[in-house]
Design a protein around this motif. Structure first.
Motif, PDB file in Angstrom:
ATOM      1  N   LEU A  59     -13.880 -17.683  -7.460  1.00  0.00           N
ATOM      2  CA  LEU A  59     -13.290 -18.250  -8.676  1.00  0.00           C
ATOM      3  C   LEU A  59     -11.815 -18.609  -8.471  1.00  0.00           C
ATOM      4  CD1 LEU A  59     -15.006 -15.858 -11.240  1.00  0.00           C
ATOM      5  CD2 LEU A  59     -15.382 -18.327 -11.031  1.00  0.00           C
ATOM      6  N   GLY A  60     -11.313 -18.400  -7.253  1.00  0.00           N
ATOM      7  CA  GLY A  60      -9.977 -18.863  -6.909  1.00  0.00           C
ATOM      8  C   GLY A  60      -8.858 -17.850  -7.093  1.00  0.00           C
ATOM      9  N   ALA A  61      -9.183 -16.563  -7.241  1.00  0.00           N
ATOM     10  CA  ALA A  61      -8.118 -15.555  -7.436  1.00  0.00           C
ATOM     11  C   ALA A  61      -7.303 -15.396  -6.154  1.00  0.00           C
ATOM     12  CB  ALA A  61      -8.749 -14.221  -7.818  1.00  0.00           C
ATOM     13  N   SER A  62      -6.027 -15.050  -6.298  1.00  0.00           N
ATOM     14  CA  SER A  62      -5.175 -14.813  -5.130  1.00  0.00           C
ATOM     15  C   SER A  62      -5.509 -13.448  -4.523  1.00  0.00           C
ATOM     16  CB  SER A  62      -3.704 -14.873  -5.535  1.00  0.00           C
ATOM     17  OG  SER A  62      -3.454 -13.850  -6.476  1.00  0.00           O
ATOM     18  N   GLU A  63      -5.107 -13.253  -3.257  1.00  0.00           N
ATOM     19  CA  GLU A  63      -5.467 -12.020  -2.540  1.00  0.00           C
ATOM     20  C   GLU A  63      -4.995 -10.759  -3.257  1.00  0.00           C
ATOM     21  OE1 GLU A  63      -7.451 -11.586   0.292  1.00  0.00           O
ATOM     22  OE2 GLU A  63      -7.923 -13.684  -0.088  1.00  0.00           O
ATOM     23  N   ASP A  64      -3.790 -10.801  -3.847  1.00  0.00           N
ATOM     24  CA  ASP A  64      -3.294  -9.582  -4.504  1.00  0.00           C
ATOM     25  C   ASP A  64      -4.096  -9.271  -5.763  1.00  0.00           C
ATOM     26  OD1 ASP A  64      -1.857 -11.865  -5.659  1.00  0.00           O
ATOM     27  OD2 ASP A  64      -0.902 -10.345  -6.891  1.00  0.00           O
ATOM     28  N   VAL A  65      -4.605 -10.332  -6.423  1.00  0.00           N
ATOM     29  CA  VAL A  65      -5.463 -10.103  -7.597  1.00  0.00           C
ATOM     30  C   VAL A  65      -6.790  -9.487  -7.142  1.00  0.00           C
ATOM     31  CG1 VAL A  65      -6.765 -11.258  -9.442  1.00  0.00           C
ATOM     32  CG2 VAL A  65      -4.370 -11.862  -9.044  1.00  0.00           C
ATOM     33  N   LEU A  66      -7.298  -9.951  -5.995  1.00  0.00           N
ATOM     34  CA  LEU A  66      -8.535  -9.376  -5.448  1.00  0.00           C
ATOM     35  C   LEU A  66      -8.321  -7.893  -5.160  1.00  0.00           C
ATOM     36  CD1 LEU A  66      -9.624 -12.151  -2.892  1.00  0.00           C
ATOM     37  CD2 LEU A  66     -10.221 -11.926  -5.308  1.00  0.00           C
ATOM     38  N   ASP A  67      -7.156  -7.566  -4.590  1.00  0.00           N
ATOM     39  CA  ASP A  67      -6.851  -6.158  -4.311  1.00  0.00           C
ATOM     40  C   ASP A  67      -6.793  -5.348  -5.604  1.00  0.00           C
ATOM     41  OD1 ASP A  67      -6.790  -6.380  -1.584  1.00  0.00           O
ATOM     42  OD2 ASP A  67      -4.617  -6.571  -1.423  1.00  0.00           O
ATOM     43  N   GLU A  68      -6.190  -5.915  -6.639  1.00  0.00           N
ATOM     44  CA  GLU A  68      -6.112  -5.192  -7.922  1.00  0.00           C
ATOM     45  C   GLU A  68      -7.514  -4.922  -8.462  1.00  0.00           C
ATOM     46  OE1 GLU A  68      -3.597  -3.807  -9.110  1.00  0.00           O
ATOM     47  OE2 GLU A  68      -1.837  -4.869  -8.347  1.00  0.00           O
ATOM     48  N   MET A  69      -8.415  -5.883  -8.258  1.00  0.00           N
ATOM     49  CA  MET A  69      -9.790  -5.676  -8.728  1.00  0.00           C
ATOM     50  C   MET A  69     -10.464  -4.581  -7.909  1.00  0.00           C
ATOM     51  SD  MET A  69     -10.980  -9.480  -9.785  1.00  0.00           S
ATOM     52  CE  MET A  69     -12.090  -8.973 -11.071  1.00  0.00           C
ATOM     53  N   GLY A  70     -10.194  -4.599  -6.601  1.00  0.00           N
ATOM     54  CA  GLY A  70     -10.726  -3.537  -5.729  1.00  0.00           C
ATOM     55  C   GLY A  70     -10.206  -2.173  -6.173  1.00  0.00           C
ATOM     56  N   ILE A  71      -8.920  -2.097  -6.456  1.00  0.00           N
ATOM     57  CA  ILE A  71      -8.313  -0.824  -6.876  1.00  0.00           C
ATOM     58  C   ILE A  71      -8.967  -0.333  -8.173  1.00  0.00           C
ATOM     59  CG2 ILE A  71      -6.175   0.234  -7.741  1.00  0.00           C
ATOM     60  CD1 ILE A  71      -4.649  -1.669  -5.795  1.00  0.00           C
ATOM     61  N   GLY A 114      -7.384   3.847  -5.334  1.00  0.00           N
ATOM     62  CA  GLY A 114      -6.317   3.146  -4.614  1.00  0.00           C
ATOM     63  C   GLY A 114      -4.990   3.199  -5.361  1.00  0.00           C
ATOM     64  N   VAL A 115      -3.934   2.765  -4.681  1.00  0.00           N
ATOM     65  CA  VAL A 115      -2.596   2.821  -5.307  1.00  0.00           C
ATOM     66  C   VAL A 115      -1.849   1.493  -5.313  1.00  0.00           C
ATOM     67  CG1 VAL A 115      -2.231   5.289  -4.843  1.00  0.00           C
ATOM     68  CG2 VAL A 115      -1.450   3.616  -3.185  1.00  0.00           C
ATOM     69  N   ALA A 116      -2.023   0.676  -4.278  1.00  0.00           N
ATOM     70  CA  ALA A 116      -1.205  -0.540  -4.178  1.00  0.00           C
ATOM     71  C   ALA A 116      -1.960  -1.602  -3.387  1.00  0.00           C
ATOM     72  CB  ALA A 116       0.105  -0.210  -3.469  1.00  0.00           C
ATOM     73  N   PRO A 117      -1.700  -2.896  -3.677  1.00  0.00           N
ATOM     74  CA  PRO A 117      -2.378  -3.972  -2.948  1.00  0.00           C
ATOM     75  C   PRO A 117      -2.086  -3.925  -1.450  1.00  0.00           C
ATOM     76  CG  PRO A 117      -1.226  -4.852  -4.860  1.00  0.00           C
ATOM     77  CD  PRO A 117      -0.807  -3.412  -4.724  1.00  0.00           C
ATOM     78  N   GLY A 118      -2.995  -4.475  -0.666  1.00  0.00           N
ATOM     79  CA  GLY A 118      -2.747  -4.661   0.764  1.00  0.00           C
ATOM     80  C   GLY A 118      -3.188  -3.508   1.641  1.00  0.00           C
ATOM     81  N   ILE A 119      -3.706  -2.438   1.051  1.00  0.00           N
ATOM     82  CA  ILE A 119      -4.176  -1.317   1.875  1.00  0.00           C
ATOM     83  C   ILE A 119      -5.593  -0.942   1.439  1.00  0.00           C
ATOM     84  CG2 ILE A 119      -1.909  -0.388   2.491  1.00  0.00           C
ATOM     85  CD1 ILE A 119      -2.155   1.588   0.189  1.00  0.00           C
ATOM     86  N   THR A 120      -6.153   0.086   2.047  1.00  0.00           N
ATOM     87  CA  THR A 120      -7.467   0.573   1.612  1.00  0.00           C
ATOM     88  C   THR A 120      -7.339   2.063   1.294  1.00  0.00           C
ATOM     89  OG1 THR A 120      -8.310   1.338   3.719  1.00  0.00           O
ATOM     90  CG2 THR A 120      -8.565  -1.009   3.283  1.00  0.00           C
ATOM     91  N   THR A 121      -8.409   2.621   0.765  1.00  0.00           N
ATOM     92  CA  THR A 121      -8.340   4.037   0.368  1.00  0.00           C
ATOM     93  C   THR A 121      -8.254   4.983   1.583  1.00  0.00           C
ATOM     94  OG1 THR A 121     -10.738   3.953   0.034  1.00  0.00           O
ATOM     95  CG2 THR A 121      -9.351   3.798  -1.917  1.00  0.00           C
ATOM     96  N   ASP A 122      -8.652   4.521   2.785  1.00  0.00           N
ATOM     97  CA  ASP A 122      -8.434   5.364   3.978  1.00  0.00           C
ATOM     98  C   ASP A 122      -6.926   5.565   4.177  1.00  0.00           C
ATOM     99  OD1 ASP A 122     -11.104   5.579   4.605  1.00  0.00           O
ATOM    100  OD2 ASP A 122     -11.062   4.095   6.225  1.00  0.00           O
ATOM    101  N   ALA A 123      -6.180   4.482   4.055  1.00  0.00           N
ATOM    102  CA  ALA A 123      -4.720   4.574   4.222  1.00  0.00           C
ATOM    103  C   ALA A 123      -4.122   5.425   3.111  1.00  0.00           C
ATOM    104  CB  ALA A 123      -4.106   3.181   4.233  1.00  0.00           C
ATOM    105  N   VAL A 124      -4.640   5.266   1.886  1.00  0.00           N
ATOM    106  CA  VAL A 124      -4.162   6.086   0.762  1.00  0.00           C
ATOM    107  C   VAL A 124      -4.393   7.565   1.070  1.00  0.00           C
ATOM    108  CG1 VAL A 124      -4.549   6.662  -1.687  1.00  0.00           C
ATOM    109  CG2 VAL A 124      -4.529   4.265  -0.958  1.00  0.00           C
ATOM    110  N   SER A 125      -5.582   7.878   1.602  1.00  0.00           N
ATOM    111  CA  SER A 125      -5.903   9.290   1.858  1.00  0.00           C
ATOM    112  C   SER A 125      -4.970   9.876   2.922  1.00  0.00           C
ATOM    113  CB  SER A 125      -7.375   9.447   2.254  1.00  0.00           C
ATOM    114  OG  SER A 125      -7.611   8.854   3.508  1.00  0.00           O
ATOM    115  N   ALA A 126      -4.635   9.083   3.937  1.00  0.00           N
ATOM    116  CA  ALA A 126      -3.745   9.589   4.994  1.00  0.00           C
ATOM    117  C   ALA A 126      -2.341   9.822   4.430  1.00  0.00           C
ATOM    118  CB  ALA A 126      -3.712   8.615   6.164  1.00  0.00           C
ATOM    119  N   THR A 127      -1.865   8.909   3.605  1.00  0.00           N
ATOM    120  CA  THR A 127      -0.529   9.070   3.007  1.00  0.00           C
ATOM    121  C   THR A 127      -0.531  10.237   2.016  1.00  0.00           C
ATOM    122  OG1 THR A 127      -0.160   6.720   3.286  1.00  0.00           O
ATOM    123  CG2 THR A 127       1.326   7.853   1.787  1.00  0.00           C
ATOM    124  N   LEU A 128      -1.632  10.388   1.295  1.00  0.00           N
ATOM    125  CA  LEU A 128      -1.734  11.529   0.370  1.00  0.00           C
ATOM    126  C   LEU A 128      -1.688  12.844   1.151  1.00  0.00           C
ATOM    127  CD1 LEU A 128      -2.161  12.612  -2.528  1.00  0.00           C
ATOM    128  CD2 LEU A 128      -4.627  12.449  -2.107  1.00  0.00           C
TER     129      LEU A 128
END
Ligand code: UTP
Length: 226
Positions: A59-71, A114-128
């Motif tokens: 539908l043409g969403a930008s990458e950061d919007v896609l990340d927000e939907m993923g989060i 998740g917490v922020a665009p551009g990463i995945t929950t694996d990265a979130v878990s390591a930072t947590l």
């Protein structure tokens, strides 16, 4: 109480099968583990996240919007697990690391997405794990460990029972961070675990006895990265 962080793949939590039975059994096991360890869970988005990301991209969403939907989906999965855990878990889903650490002060189990665009929950878990001072991070995923090559494509692929952080970083290098491919552990998360020397256990998330052993720091079937 010593904290342990669990990165729970969305593909483990939501399948085509009887997820309610699994989520009930998983919650029971996590409550048991929380009697001796503070349990901090980060849930992934799985195929529901991929569905939204794919549709919104068309539908043409930008990458950061896609990340927000993923989060948003990862947080929805966190709510589902928190519901099953009942009052042991914070029913308000933390939206950042500080909120998660603070929730851990009053609950034996904390579940977040998740917490922020551009990463995945694996990265979130390591930072947590870094933020909470956890020495152990468990990645519950849909495969039973790290392999020398992709076992779905290469019949000669062998499971690696033990490896260094450096070897894992090399193994997952080159896979794009962020946009949801099926990698055994996200490259950003692997580097975070390496820099803080956090032991990473990679296990099949559907084998609950084995997952429990990994969370308790006991012997388990899978891959240990240290
Ligand atoms: P996942 O962590 O489930 O990513 O987040 P993944 O690697 O795609 O999933 P699996 O493990 O293969 O099932 C889903 C999506 O949510 C966004 C990303 O777009 C990610 O692909 N996301 C998640 C973020 O942007 N930031 C986060 O902190 C978490």
């Amino acid at each position: 109480m010593e904290p342990v962080v669990l990165s729970l793949g969305g593909s483990v939590l939501i399948t085509d099968g009887d997820d309610v039975a699994y989520i009930r059994d998983l919650s029971k096991m996590l409550v048991e583990v929380s009697e001796s360890r503070k349990v901090m869970v980060v849930t992934g988005g799985g195929r529901i996240a991929r569905h939204y990301i794919r549709s919104a991209r068309e539908l043409g969403a930008s990458e950061d919007v896609l990340d927000e939907m993923g989060i948003a989906v990862t947080r929805l999965n966190a709510r589902l697990l928190a519901l099953a855990l009942g009052d042991r878990a914070s029913q308000t889903i933390p939206e950042d690391y500080d909120e998660a650490v603070s929730a851990a002060g009053s609950h034996s189990v904390v579940v977040m997405g998740g917490v922020a665009p551009g990463i995945t929950t694996d990265a979130v878990s390591a930072t947590l794990a870094e933020r909470a001072g956890a020495r152990l991070l468990v990645n519950a995923t849909s495969v039973d460990g790290a392999y020398t090559s992709d076992p779905r494509k290469d019949s000669a692929a062998k499971r690696i029972p033990e490896m260094s952080h450096e070897a894992l970083v090399k193994l997952v290098a080159g896979t794009p961070a962020g946009a949801g491919p099926n990698v055994v552990f996200d490259p950003t998360g692997a580097r975070v675990a390496e820099r803080s020397n956090i032991t990473l256990a990679i296990v099949d998330g559907r084998r609950l006895e084995n997952l429990r052993s990994a969370l308790l720091g006991q012997d388990f079937d899978g891959t240990t990265v240290h």
